[in-house]
Scaffold this motif. Structure first.
Motif, short mmCIF file in Angstrom:
data_model
loop_
_atom_site.label_atom_id
_atom_site.label_comp_id
_atom_site.label_asym_id
_atom_site.label_seq_id
_atom_site.Cartn_x
_atom_site.Cartn_y
_atom_site.Cartn_z
N ALA A 176 0.85 -1.19 0.00
CA ALA A 176 0.00 0.00 0.00
C ALA A 176 0.89 1.25 0.00
CB ALA A 176 -0.88 0.00 1.24
N TRP A 177 0.36 2.32 -0.57
CA TRP A 177 1.10 3.58 -0.59
C TRP A 177 0.20 4.69 -0.12
CZ3 TRP A 177 6.22 3.67 -1.51
CH2 TRP A 177 6.83 4.93 -1.58
N PRO A 178 0.60 5.53 0.82
CA PRO A 178 1.86 5.48 1.53
C PRO A 178 1.97 4.21 2.37
CG PRO A 178 0.51 7.31 2.34
CD PRO A 178 -0.24 6.64 1.26
N PRO A 179 3.18 3.80 2.69
CA PRO A 179 3.41 2.53 3.37
C PRO A 179 2.78 2.48 4.76
CG PRO A 179 5.44 3.77 3.13
CD PRO A 179 4.41 4.52 2.39
N GLU A 180 2.17 1.36 5.04
CA GLU A 180 1.51 1.17 6.33
C GLU A 180 2.54 1.11 7.45
OE1 GLU A 180 -1.24 -2.28 8.14
OE2 GLU A 180 -1.77 -1.59 6.11
N GLY A 181 2.29 1.81 8.54
CA GLY A 181 3.16 1.78 9.71
C GLY A 181 4.39 2.67 9.61
N ALA A 202 9.85 7.42 -0.46
CA ALA A 202 9.75 8.80 -0.92
C ALA A 202 8.94 8.90 -2.20
CB ALA A 202 11.14 9.38 -1.15
N GLU A 203 8.25 10.01 -2.31
CA GLU A 203 7.62 10.41 -3.58
C GLU A 203 8.44 11.57 -4.08
OE1 GLU A 203 3.54 11.37 -2.82
OE2 GLU A 203 3.04 9.29 -2.34
N VAL A 204 9.00 11.43 -5.27
CA VAL A 204 9.84 12.48 -5.84
C VAL A 204 9.32 12.85 -7.22
CG1 VAL A 204 11.87 11.78 -4.52
CG2 VAL A 204 11.52 10.83 -6.78
N ALA A 205 9.56 14.10 -7.59
CA ALA A 205 9.09 14.57 -8.90
C ALA A 205 10.00 15.67 -9.41
CB ALA A 205 7.66 15.09 -8.79
N ILE A 212 11.73 16.20 -3.57
CA ILE A 212 11.03 15.28 -2.68
C ILE A 212 9.69 15.91 -2.33
CG2 ILE A 212 11.02 14.06 -0.48
CD1 ILE A 212 14.05 14.20 -0.48
N ARG A 213 8.62 15.20 -2.63
CA ARG A 213 7.26 15.71 -2.33
C ARG A 213 6.78 15.20 -0.97
NH1 ARG A 213 8.80 18.90 -5.45
NH2 ARG A 213 8.25 18.96 -7.63
N ALA A 214 7.17 13.99 -0.62
CA ALA A 214 6.79 13.40 0.67
C ALA A 214 7.76 12.26 0.95
CB ALA A 214 5.36 12.87 0.61
N ALA A 215 7.97 11.99 2.24
CA ALA A 215 8.85 10.90 2.62
C ALA A 215 8.37 10.29 3.94
CB ALA A 215 10.29 11.40 2.76
N TRP A 216 8.67 8.99 4.09
CA TRP A 216 8.29 8.26 5.30
C TRP A 216 9.45 7.36 5.68
CZ3 TRP A 216 5.49 8.80 0.89
CH2 TRP A 216 4.27 9.47 0.98
#
Length: 189
Positions: A24-29, A68-71, A56-60
């Motif tokens: 799943a995205w974003p990753p669970e936990g 990470a979500e990068v664009a 980097i748009r978001a990171a966990w």
């Protein structure tokens, strides 16, 4: 630097990519990372990135893993078609690893210098989802998907090494040095 680049055999996607695609995205936990603070920390260590490389748009993070979500920024998104994987997109995807490793007790910056088992599956993406998993003290595996879940690339191992602030300063001073040029030498067939 040295390396070998060759077309790969028709292979199935690596387990690294398959595991990201199945999750799943974003990753669970996973807990969210403050992206702005990560870039501030990198800047403090002498790793200043221009706007092209701050995507980097978001990171966990989760135990031993970074996501990470990068664009690419809008002005560069059209360039994605020219590359298998845009260099700025790949570089940006690795910033969470560099920022996390900067939190170590020695406080030294880390640069990613040894890449092994790099496979490119797709390309031309202006954004991607990336999972980086710790595979050793200074070693990470990487898997990336495009925005539609298609496999982009996998890396069996990328190794970091410490770099001193003075080394970074010297690199900035010598970037216009004529010794560092690209020269193509034609070899007989």
């Amino acid at each position: 630097a040295s390396g070998t680049v060759a077309p790969g055999a028709e292979e199935e996607r690596s387990e690294l990519v398959e595991s990201v695609a199945a999750e799943a995205w974003p990753p669970e936990g996973a807990e969210e990372v403050d992206v702005d603070r990560a870039y501030e920390r990198l800047f403090e260590l002498g790793l200043a990135y221009g706007s092209t490389y701050t995507g980097i748009r978001a990171a966990w993070r989760r135990e031993g893993e970074l996501f990470a979500e990068v664009a690419l920024h809008d002005e560069h998104a059209g360039d994605a078609e020219r590359y298998g994987v845009h260099p700025a997109l790949l570089d940006t995807a690795m910033h969470p690893v560099v920022a996390l490793m900067a939190e170590r007790e020695d406080g030294a910056s880390r640069m990613l210098f040894h890449w092994q088992g790099v496979r490119r599956y797709g390309g031309n993406a202006a954004s991607m989802r990336v999972r980086m998993t710790m595979a050793g003290d200074e070693t990470w595996t990487v898997a990336a998907l495009d925005e539609l879940g298609g496999a982009l690339l996998s890396v069996e191992a990328v190794v970091a090494r410490p770099v001193e602030a003075e080394q970074l300063a010297m690199a900035r001073r010598s970037r216009d040095d004529a010794r560092y040029t690209l020269e193509w030498v034609e070899l007989p067939v």
